[in-house]
Structure formats: structure tokens, C-alpha cells
Write a protein that holds these residues in place. Structure first.
Motif, PDB file in Angstrom:
ATOM      1  N   ASP A  95       0.480  -0.756   0.159  1.00  0.00           N
ATOM      2  CA  ASP A  95       0.595  -0.109  -0.441  1.00  0.00           C
ATOM      3  C   ASP A  95       0.871   1.305  -0.134  1.00  0.00           C
ATOM      4  O   ASP A  95       0.680   2.067  -0.871  1.00  0.00           O
ATOM      5  N   GLN A  99       2.653  -1.348  -5.783  1.00  0.00           N
ATOM      6  CA  GLN A  99       2.626  -3.134  -6.331  1.00  0.00           C
ATOM      7  C   GLN A  99       2.341  -3.913  -7.528  1.00  0.00           C
ATOM      8  O   GLN A  99       1.667  -2.353  -7.820  1.00  0.00           O
ATOM      9  N   LEU A 101      -0.456  -4.868 -10.709  1.00  0.00           N
ATOM     10  CA  LEU A 101      -1.432  -4.473 -10.325  1.00  0.00           C
ATOM     11  C   LEU A 101      -2.042  -4.839 -11.858  1.00  0.00           C
ATOM     12  O   LEU A 101      -1.313  -4.932 -12.941  1.00  0.00           O
ATOM     13  N   PRO A 102      -3.228  -5.312 -12.240  1.00  0.00           N
ATOM     14  CA  PRO A 102      -3.636  -5.942 -13.537  1.00  0.00           C
ATOM     15  C   PRO A 102      -4.600  -4.764 -14.054  1.00  0.00           C
ATOM     16  O   PRO A 102      -4.518  -3.458 -13.339  1.00  0.00           O
ATOM     17  N   TYR A 112      -0.168  -6.581 -16.581  1.00  0.00           N
ATOM     18  CA  TYR A 112       0.296  -6.131 -14.960  1.00  0.00           C
ATOM     19  C   TYR A 112       1.772  -5.294 -15.556  1.00  0.00           C
ATOM     20  O   TYR A 112       1.907  -4.780 -15.685  1.00  0.00           O
ATOM     21  N   THR A 115       2.001  -0.451 -10.359  1.00  0.00           N
ATOM     22  CA  THR A 115       1.428   1.122  -9.557  1.00  0.00           C
ATOM     23  C   THR A 115       2.328   1.676  -8.107  1.00  0.00           C
ATOM     24  O   THR A 115       2.223   1.071  -7.160  1.00  0.00           O
TER      25      THR A 115
END
Length: 366
Positions: A95, A99, A101-102, A112, A115
């Protein structure tokens, strides 16, 4: 510091906004380049104009002592770029840092990508805008597992005298987002300050080891009910709803009982009521005051010794709150020990006697 080249001076003084915009473009070697290859400012000279003094500050104190107020009024400036977030038990390194992410790309295909989280984002923005001050505010630092949340970027908290990270780390995803170069060493720039807050009374929170704490400038925020001016004084002088006792007298009297009472591990001065624990709105309604202040005292501060302040017939929190909300007379007199309430009354009388003197002295000073 070496002298700026004529090219650098012209670029900085005549078109600073354009420099900031172009800083987001490709960096390669020792120079910043635009898309068409035009050299703007050598990286070395760019760092020489970067604002310095960034640091890590940890403000701690009892709930409501004014930590957030201190940040807003003593550290944040009109031109500061501020990012604020709150740590909590479920907050993770992913967070905070970012990470994979798709995402759906331009061709509407699933792919992917990394982010960035708030930490990576503000480092990127601060790096690319050297003449602006950036502040990352982390509220409730110890309510999350701070060392785990920071992870490897914990190393970046060591700063040199200029405010830049002493030691770099290497992370391809972060470097690509910040510098557009996966191999670039990552450092916190000197124009980024990190300010965190921590309540000393929180239970069931994560501990922070010495290695983590020593990388912060610790500052205690005192819990002051006297010597206040203007709005702050009006706040402490405001009456508890349904009572003739002021918030300041109520809080200081109850706080004094915490220090003297034998409440075991549950009793500590760190659980004191802060001057802003109850807001002006909280002091306008019986139900809000009861649910916020009386519940805190019953469930937390005096959990092992409610009889130190509350009347013996107040056997449960529900009964305490109902009595406070429904009583026709003075609300505090109905629920507090007679000795505690009488102490508050005496303090109110003493304050009324000294107030004319204080006002006279204030007029003379003016």
C-alpha cells in the motif's frame, strides 16, 4: 558550490516551469534531455538548486494534545505540497510503496504493471520539482507495523546534512517510476520532509525498535491547558454540556486522578485527556460528549478503577451514559464522585476570582 553555466542560469531564471515539466522526461547520463534531445540543465547543477533541509520528524503526545495542529501551523507552509495518509493494522508495504496490479492497456488487453503507492509518488514529484517543498504526513505511525510497512526503504531515512538520503537502495520498479531508469539508485531528495504522529496512550499497537526510532527527530507535544490565547482559551473555557464546569477544569482534574490512582498497567498519565480531545462540537451535545469522553474514561483510562472518579452506583457504562444524558440537573454532578465534583467547583471559583486580574494586566500590557 561550483558556478552555474550561462546556459543553466538562463534556463532556471527564464523558464523554471518548463524545467519542471521537462524533468519528467528521460534522464540519461549526466544531463536532462527533452524529447528532441535539447540539453536543459546538467543534473549536477540541478541538484545545486534543490531546496535542502528535508528531515524525518515524529511528533508524539497524548490524544488531543495538538499534534496535527502543530504540523499544519509550524511545518506546512503556503507553498508546501502535502500528502497525508494514516497507518493502521491492515496497512502494508504494498500500500505504501506500490504493487504489481492488473491493468487494461490501450489495446484493451490485460497486462500487469507497477502501480506506485504514496511514498513512491511523492519521491517522484519531489525529485522532479527541486524548487518546491514536499511534505509526507503519516498519522498514527505506530498503529501500523511501521518497520514492515517501510521495508527496504527504511534505509533511506538516514539523511545527510543537506537532507538527502545518505545511503541509496536499488529497486527496479521504484527507480523506473521516479527516474525513468530502472538502474538508478534511489534516495529521498532534500526537498522532501516526512512528518509522523504517534499517540502515547494507544493500546494494541505495534512497537518500534530503536533502530527505526533513531532515524526520526522526536518531538513531544505538551498537553497545555494554561497560557492559551484566543480560540484555544475559548475552547478550554467552554462548559461541559449540561454542567457549570468548563472543559479545561474537567480535563485537568480528571488527568490529575490518573497520575495518583492505583490503576495497575491500565492507569498511566499517557492516557490523559488532551486539550483538543473533545472538540467544540463535542462540547455542544450531551450524547456526543458522553459517548466520546466518558466512554474513553470508563473503557480505557479508568478501566481498572472507575470508582476513582465515578460514583459507586455507576456500575456499567450504559448506566453512566444514560444518567449523564437524561439528568435534569448538573450532568457532571450526577455521575462524578462528590469529592471530584467539589474539586472542580473550587477550581471554577478560583478561576473566576483571578480572571479580572488577568484581564487588567492584559489591558496594561496593551
Amino acid at each position: 558550490m561550483s558556478e552555474f553555466s550561462k546556459e543553466a542560469i538562463d534556463a532556471i531564471t527564464s523558464n523554471l516551469d518548463d524545467i519542471r515539466r521537462r524533468l519528467s522526461l528521460n534522464t540519461d547520463g549526466d544531463s536532462l534531455e527533452s524529447v528532441d534531445g535539447e540539453i536543459l540543465v546538467p543534473l549536477k547543477e540541478l541538484e545545486e538548486i534543490r531546496i535542502s533541509g528535508g528531515t524525518n520528524i515524529l511528533l508524539y503526545g497524548v490524544p488531543g494534545s495538538g499534534k496535527s495542529w502543530t504540523i499544519e501551523h509550524e511545518y506546512c507552509h503556503q507553498d508546501s505540497v502535502v500528502e497525508r495518509l494514516v497507518f493502521h493494522p491492515d496497512y502494508t508495504n504494498a500500500d505504501f510503496i506500490g504493487q504489481i496490479l492488473p491493468v487494461i492497456d490501450a489495446d484493451k488487453q490485460l497486462t500487469y504493471e507497477f502501480t506506485p503507492g504514496p511514498f513512491t509518488t511523492i519521491i517522484r514529484d519531489a525529485y522532479k520539482n527541486p524548487m518546491r517543498e514536499y511534505i509526507l504526513i503519516i498519522e498514527e505511525l505506530n498503529r501500523g507495523n511501521a518497520p514492515a510497512i517501510f521495508g527496504e526503504v527504511f534505509q533511506l531515512l538516514d539523511r545527510d546534512d543537506n537532507g538527502t538520503s545518505k545511503y541509496a537502495i536499488y529497486n527496479r520498479d521504484i527507480a523506473d517510476k521516479v527516474y525513468d531508469d530502472e538502474k538508478h539508485p534511489i534516495r529521498i531528495p532534500s526537498n522532501l520532509t516526512i512528518i509522523a504522529t504517534m499517540n502515547t496512550s494507544d493500546q494494541n499497537v505495534f512497537t518500534m525498535d530503536t533502530a527505526f526510532q533513531r532515524r526520526w527527530q522526536m518531538k513531544h507535544i505538551p498537553n497545555k491547558f494554561t497560557g492559551l490565547k484566543d480560540d484555544a482559551k475559548k475552547h478550554v473555557d467552554k462548559l461541559v454540556p449540561g454542567s457549570s464546569i468548563s472543559w479545561g477544569v474537567f480535563a485537568t482534574t480528571v488527568n490529575s486522578k490518573m497520575g495518583k490512582a492505583s490503576l495497575g498497567f491500565a492507569g498511566t498519565e499517557d492516557k490523559s485527556l488532551g486539550v483538543y480531545f473533545a472538540t467544540d462540537k463535542d462540547l455542544d451535545r450531551k450524547d456526543i460528549f458522553a459517548e466520546k469522553v466518558l466512554k474513553y474514561l470508563w473503557d480505557d483510562a479508568f478501566k481498572m478503577g472507575s470508582s476513582e472518579v465515578f460514583k459507586e452506583h455507576e456500575k456499567s457504562l450504559s448506566y453512566l451514559i444514560e444518567t449523564f444524558e437524561e439528568i435534569e440537573g448538573d450532568t457532571l454532578k450526577a455521575v462524578l464522585l462528590d469529592s471530584v465534583y467539589q474539586e472542580m467547583k473550587e477550581k471554577m471559583l478560583a478561576a473566576e476570582e483571578t480572571e479580572p486580574i488577568e484581564k487588567a494586566e492584559s489591558v496594561e500590557e496593551e
